[in-house]
Design a protein around this motif. Structure first.
Motif, short mmCIF file in Angstrom:
data_model
loop_
_atom_site.label_atom_id
_atom_site.label_comp_id
_atom_site.label_asym_id
_atom_site.label_seq_id
_atom_site.Cartn_x
_atom_site.Cartn_y
_atom_site.Cartn_z
N UNK A 606 0.83 -1.19 0.00
CA UNK A 606 0.00 0.00 0.00
C UNK A 606 0.87 1.25 0.00
N UNK A 607 0.32 2.33 -0.49
CA UNK A 607 0.94 3.64 -0.46
C UNK A 607 -0.07 4.63 0.08
N UNK A 608 0.38 5.67 0.76
CA UNK A 608 -0.58 6.69 1.23
C UNK A 608 -1.28 7.35 0.05
N UNK A 609 -2.52 7.77 0.27
CA UNK A 609 -3.27 8.42 -0.81
C UNK A 609 -2.50 9.61 -1.35
N UNK A 622 -2.33 3.80 6.57
CA UNK A 622 -2.87 4.74 5.61
C UNK A 622 -4.37 4.85 5.59
N UNK A 623 -5.04 4.29 6.61
CA UNK A 623 -6.51 4.30 6.67
C UNK A 623 -6.96 5.12 7.88
N UNK A 624 -7.96 5.97 7.68
CA UNK A 624 -8.51 6.75 8.79
C UNK A 624 -9.29 5.84 9.73
N UNK A 680 -8.85 13.63 -7.81
CA UNK A 680 -9.12 12.23 -7.47
C UNK A 680 -8.60 11.90 -6.08
N UNK A 681 -7.40 12.37 -5.76
CA UNK A 681 -6.84 12.09 -4.44
C UNK A 681 -7.66 12.77 -3.34
N UNK A 682 -8.00 14.03 -3.57
CA UNK A 682 -8.80 14.75 -2.58
C UNK A 682 -10.16 14.10 -2.40
N UNK A 683 -10.77 13.65 -3.49
CA UNK A 683 -12.08 13.00 -3.41
C UNK A 683 -11.99 11.69 -2.64
N UNK A 684 -10.89 10.93 -2.85
CA UNK A 684 -10.72 9.67 -2.12
C UNK A 684 -10.60 9.91 -0.62
#
Length: 1016
Positions: A606-609, A622-624, A680-684
């Motif tokens: 995994x990579x950070x958003x 990387x998950x809230x 896209x990143x901000x929306x994710x």
């Protein structure tokens, strides 16, 4: 014309509409000022002021005060801050002074008030006493010769139109009549004219009032003239902190600094590390700047009175709170974010939540109320009509029998909320799988229609579970106070109202698991085992970690739900840090993120958003997971300030959030773009934030509870009998006593049946044996339990007659004790039928002593008394069924074994074998333990249910179609044949159910159900 006598639904069981609805209607009618004058309360005042500002209306604060002993009443409108304080005091006396007399009390508290009165005598008396008064004319002006009008003319007091309203439209009278019938516990047809308001008591446009008062236009003009003098538009206290006084004259800031450093040396040793000192200095600076020092000191004083507490919530992120022993988890060690609790930009009052053992909490609260008498009270809870209550109460008004009402309401969820109604009540019930098979014949459609109208209306005032406010001066100058039914003083606002007004709340809550741990440790020590709590670090114990990792935590606080046990099994980790993550990541909208978390946990790449979030979310892959992750991500990604980010976090959790959330979304996307983040990143990231809608937790809260969870898991691992005794004795866990007894059996503990010579009131454990307590015997009163224990202190009971003579219980209590086996030890080889014979003979002897006829007495001629008959052998199954009916469980076996002959013909597998049958379709005979209804993203209901047999426990999934077909037949008092497919997700086996059949023993009438008093 300005309406000066408007009632909302906070005029309990009279008014029908919310302050927000009233303000919206007033704006549509063109009113620019409006008064809310609910009867004897300011319950809805803060909501009214807020709604007025939302609609661009100037609020006028007031209340109608009634005299409980006479016919007098007055509408009091606030002119200034002094008048507001007096109104609060007046309402308080109305509720708390048994000798309250409106005519004599009001003049002393009239400063700052405009008083509208419709009684000539009161008008005269109060005018002479210097009260600012006006003559209140009713919905239609009276004749010029009316005593009120003539008195007003004589005193030169203005006439003012007060066409009071209780509803917004003429047809609101229907809902009003329903509320009045419910309040009077009577039928609609029995309501008299004085039981309700007039039909025209609706909020009308100004032209309607001009029509009604066409012969007295001055009364309408005076509403505007008087309103000009009512400049008060709502209280503005700022943050109201509890008082603190030091005997040495030191300031609260100085006292807190001294206490914090003394506590730090106690926690960490004399030499404090740099990280601790820096954190302490930062927190003390913020706390002093925000004027919170006294608050911390008062809470410390409260907490110090109890030996076992759990400080939780965002306050657990405070090192100062940890050093004061308000909380018990080190925020430095566990990287807890102080800004979630306090930050310089925060304007609303945060609160400190502290749990006490559930049966000690009331004593703690009483101590606070006594210490700060006159300056402290509990926070209110406004209980609303929810669908279930509205339906039941409306049906009663229609005279429907209880059995018919129960046929519908028992199929509805206990916590069915009004926001779950996506259609009308009748349509919703016809669509719900639980009730779609019911016929709603006349008058049910009419009942549904009326019930729909009162959903969301306040029913009565209750008490918050533990919220207390303490003020530096008299509390009733801030908010009215009344007495709750339990006798404690309670403010008239709920927790949101107290927060909006700036009253800082202290939450002193009850926690059953603290009672479990307390009682289990006392039991361990009573068994001769030394236990040093000061050196107890359960999270470091390997065996306890293994218990958690295997999901064997039924009975363990915060981690015993099916979802938590399954998640631990899937993760395979039982350490403290993972438990904190797991207890926070389970929330309604986070299922997709749970699966991704597990994939990453087990080694998935995994990579950070976005790189800006790399440090923010590194410890959770990387998950809230926590509430503060939302705030910190907004700060890092979109440049939000502390206050803005905290505001976003709060809005996400609210139900009525859409308008404010849209604004936050725009600001977030704009801020992210300015920092080079793609759309896209901000929306994710935004989508992940939205998974925190509904309930969610902050890391300090979960860490605090994880400590209690590990204490419970340690006791279950190393002292299982004592722990399970504590769990069952304290009641109120996630599962029933039946389920905990089954768990004890799976742990290979031996259950000793209740015994009048050995059982205490509560359950006890020793050497892997559980002694059932007398509290488990259905129908046995507390007085009789205590008497059994007291009598036994002199000597054990020798036989049945000795027990009856000394205890003298009621007959139904004796029968319960016989049927559950508690008197078997006194039977001397006799059957339970013979014990019942002994009971009958004992009753006969008592009658004979009282001079009453006796069937057992010797016959004429000197022949001997009737000897006991010879009873046939007891049927084992019938004996067990009676035992189950009294206890709600069986001591020596699982009740499903009573159906063994039937089950053997069904070609089933046992629950313990399911993990070895992944991917296969099976048939399982099992007993329902608990369940939880959820909804798919399409809004379809489905359910997760827990079943068990004598070999194990199994979690099942009923997807929407099976749930629709079978939910109406599910009952916790019977066994079922489940057909479905065994699924595995990260080594945790579950059963996806496709078909359900009740297991019926055709040889017995009651074979399909074991009657009982209700499994607890």
């Amino acid at each position: 014309m300005i309406p000066l006598t408007v009632r909302s639904h906070y005029s309990l069981m009279w008014g029908t509409d919310s302050p927000a609805a009233i303000c919206r209607a007033a704006r549509r009618m063109g009113y620019d000022r409006l008064a809310l004058t609910d009867t004897d309360n300011l319950y809805g005042m803060l909501k009214f002021v807020s709604a007025c500002h939302e609609e661009g209306i100037t609020p006028i604060v007031g209340a109608e005060i009634t005299d409980p002993n006479k016919q007098g009443r007055a509408v009091c409108l606030v002119k200034n801050a002094a008048g507001y304080a007096n109104l609060c005091r007046l309402i308080t006396r109305r509720h708390r002074d048994p000798a309250f007399d409106l005519s004599t009390t009001l003049p002393d508290l009239a400063a700052g008030l405009l008083v509208l009165v419709n009684h000539a005598g009161l008008l005269t008396a109060w005018h002479r006493a210097g009260v600012h008064t006006a003559a209140a004319l009713p919905r239609h002006p009276p004749s010029p010769f009316h005593p009120l009008v003539q008195t007003a003319r004589r005193l030169d007091v203005p006439l003012v139109a007060t066409p009071g309203s209780f509803f917004l439209e003429p047809d609101g009278f229907v809902a009003h009549r329903l509320l009045r019938a419910i309040a009077g516990n009577t039928g609609l047809s029995r309501l008299g004219p004085t039981d309700t308001s007039p039909q025209e008591a609706w909020l009308a446009p100004a032209k309607e009032y001009h029509r009604r008062f066409m012969h007295c236009p001055e009364a309408l003009d005076n509403t505007c003239k008087l309103a000009e003098r009512l400049t008060f538009t709502g209280p503005s206290f700022g943050l109201v902190m509890p008082p603190w006084e030091d005997n040495s004259g030191r300031s609260a800031d100085d006292c807190l600094r001294r206490a914090a450093y003394a506590g730090a040396r106690n926690r960490y040793g004399k030499e404090l590390g740099e990280a601790v000192v820096e954190r302490l200095e930062h927190e003390l600076t913020v706390i002093a700047r925000m004027n919170f020092s006294a608050y911390f000191l008062v809470v410390q004083k409260i907490v110090s009175q109890s030996p076992r507490t759990c400080g939780r919530g965002s306050a657990a992120a405070s090192l100062v709170a940890y050093c004061l022993k308000i909380t018990n988890v080190c925020p430095v060690k566990h990287n807890l974010y102080f800004g979630r609790f306090l930050n310089p930009g925060r304007t609303d009052p945060p609160d400190i939540d502290v749990d006490f053992a559930w049966d000690e909490r009331d004593t703690v609260i009483d101590g606070v109320l006594d210490r700060f008498a006159g300056c402290a009270a509990m926070v209110a809870s406004h209980v609303l009509f929810q669908p279930r209550m509205a339906l039941r109460e409306t049906a009663k008004v229609f005279g429907m029998p209880d059995a018919e009402i129960g046929k519908i309401t028992r199929r509805l969820p206990w916590f069915w909320q009004r926001d779950e109604l996506d259609a009308g009540l009748l349509k919703n019930l016809r669509q719900r799988p639980e009730t779609r098979h019911l016929d709603f014949v006349h008058p049910w459609p009419q009942i549904m229609d009326l019930a729909q109208r009162i959903i969301g209306i306040p029913r009565h005032l209750s008490v918050h579970p533990g919220g207390v406010v303490v003020t530096p001066g008299s509390l009733d100058s801030y908010v009215p106070i009344e007495n709750a039914p339990k006798g404690v003083p309670v403010i008239q606002w709920d927790k949101d109202g107290a927060e909006d007004a700036g009253l800082v709340k202290i939450d002193l809550l009850g926690n059953r698991s603290l009672g479990v741990i307390r009682d289990a440790l006392a039991n361990v020590r009573a068994n001769g085992v030394a236990f040093d709590e000061d050196r107890w670090v359960p999270e470091d114990d390997p065996a306890t970690r293994d218990t958690v990792a295997r999901g064997r935590t039924m009975g363990c606080f915060y981690i015993e739900s099916p979802a938590m046990r399954l998640l631990h099994q899937k993760a395979g980790n039982g350490d403290f840090d993972h438990l904190v993550v797991h207890s926070s990541i389970i929330r309604p909208a986070a299922n997709a993120y749970i699966q991704e978390y597990l994939r990453r946990l087990h080694g998935g790449a995994w990579d950070p958003i976005h790189p800006l979030l790399a440090d923010v979310l590194d410890e959770t892959f990387g998950i809230m997971v926590y509430q503060e992750d939302v705030s910190r991500a907004a700060e890092a990604l979109a440049g939000f300030s502390h206050a803005e980010a905290d505001g976003l976090r709060k809005i996400i959790a609210k139900k009525d959030r859409q308008r404010q959330l849209a604004d936050f979304h725009d600001r977030f996307m704009t801020g992210a773009a300015a920092r080079g983040v793609s759309t896209d990143q901000a929306s994710a990231v935004w989508q992940m934030m939205m998974s925190f809608s509904g309930y969610s937790f902050c890391k300090p809260h979960s860490a605090s509870y994880a400590r209690v969870s590990f204490q419970a898991a340690f006791l279950k691992t190393h002292h299982p009998a004592e722990f399970m005794a504590g769990v069952i004795s304290n009641q109120g866990g996630f599962y029933s006593t039946f389920a905990y007894v089954s768990e004890a059996r799976r742990m290979e503990l031996v259950l000793d049946p209740p015994n009048v010579n050995t059982s205490r009131i509560h359950w006890t454990g020793r050497n892997r044996r559980l002694q059932v307590g007398l509290m488990a015997v259905g129908g046995l009163g507390q007085h009789t339990m205590q008497k059994i224990v007291e009598c036994r202190q002199a000597s054990n009971f020798k036989d049945m007659t000795d027990f009856l003579d000394r205890v003298q219980p009621h007959e139904d209590e004796i029968r319960a004790l016989i049927h559950c086996g508690a008197l078997d030890g006194l039977a001397a080889g006799h059957s339970r039928a013979q014990l019942l014979w002994t009971l009958a003979r004992w009753k006969a002897n008592r009658r004979r002593s009282a001079g009453q006829p006796d069937l057992f007495a010797a016959r004429q001629g000197g022949r001997a008394a009737t000897p006991p008959p010879v009873f046939p052998p007891e049927d084992a199954t019938s004996r067990l069924r009676r035992e189950f009916a009294v206890l709600g469980f069986l001591c020596r076996r699982h009740p499903i074994t009573l159906f063994a002959d039937v089950i053997d013909t069904m070609h089933t597998v046992k629950a313990g074998r399911l993990p070895d049958l992944t991917g296969r379709r099976v048939r399982l005979a099992a007993w329902l333990v608990t369940g939880k209804v959820v909804h798919t993203h399409r809004g379809e209901p489905m359910e997760f249910l827990t079943f068990e047999d004598e070999t194990g426990i199994v979690e099942t999934t009923f997807f929407p179609e099976p749930y629709r077909r079978f939910c109406h037949m599910l009952d916790r008092n019977r066994p079922y044949l489940l057909s479905g497919k065994v699924e595995k997700n990260w080594d945790a086996a579950t059963l996806t159910v496709e078909r359900v059949e009740p297991i019926v023993d055709k040889r017995r009438r009651t074979g399909n159900r074991i009657p009982n008093r209700g499994i607890r």
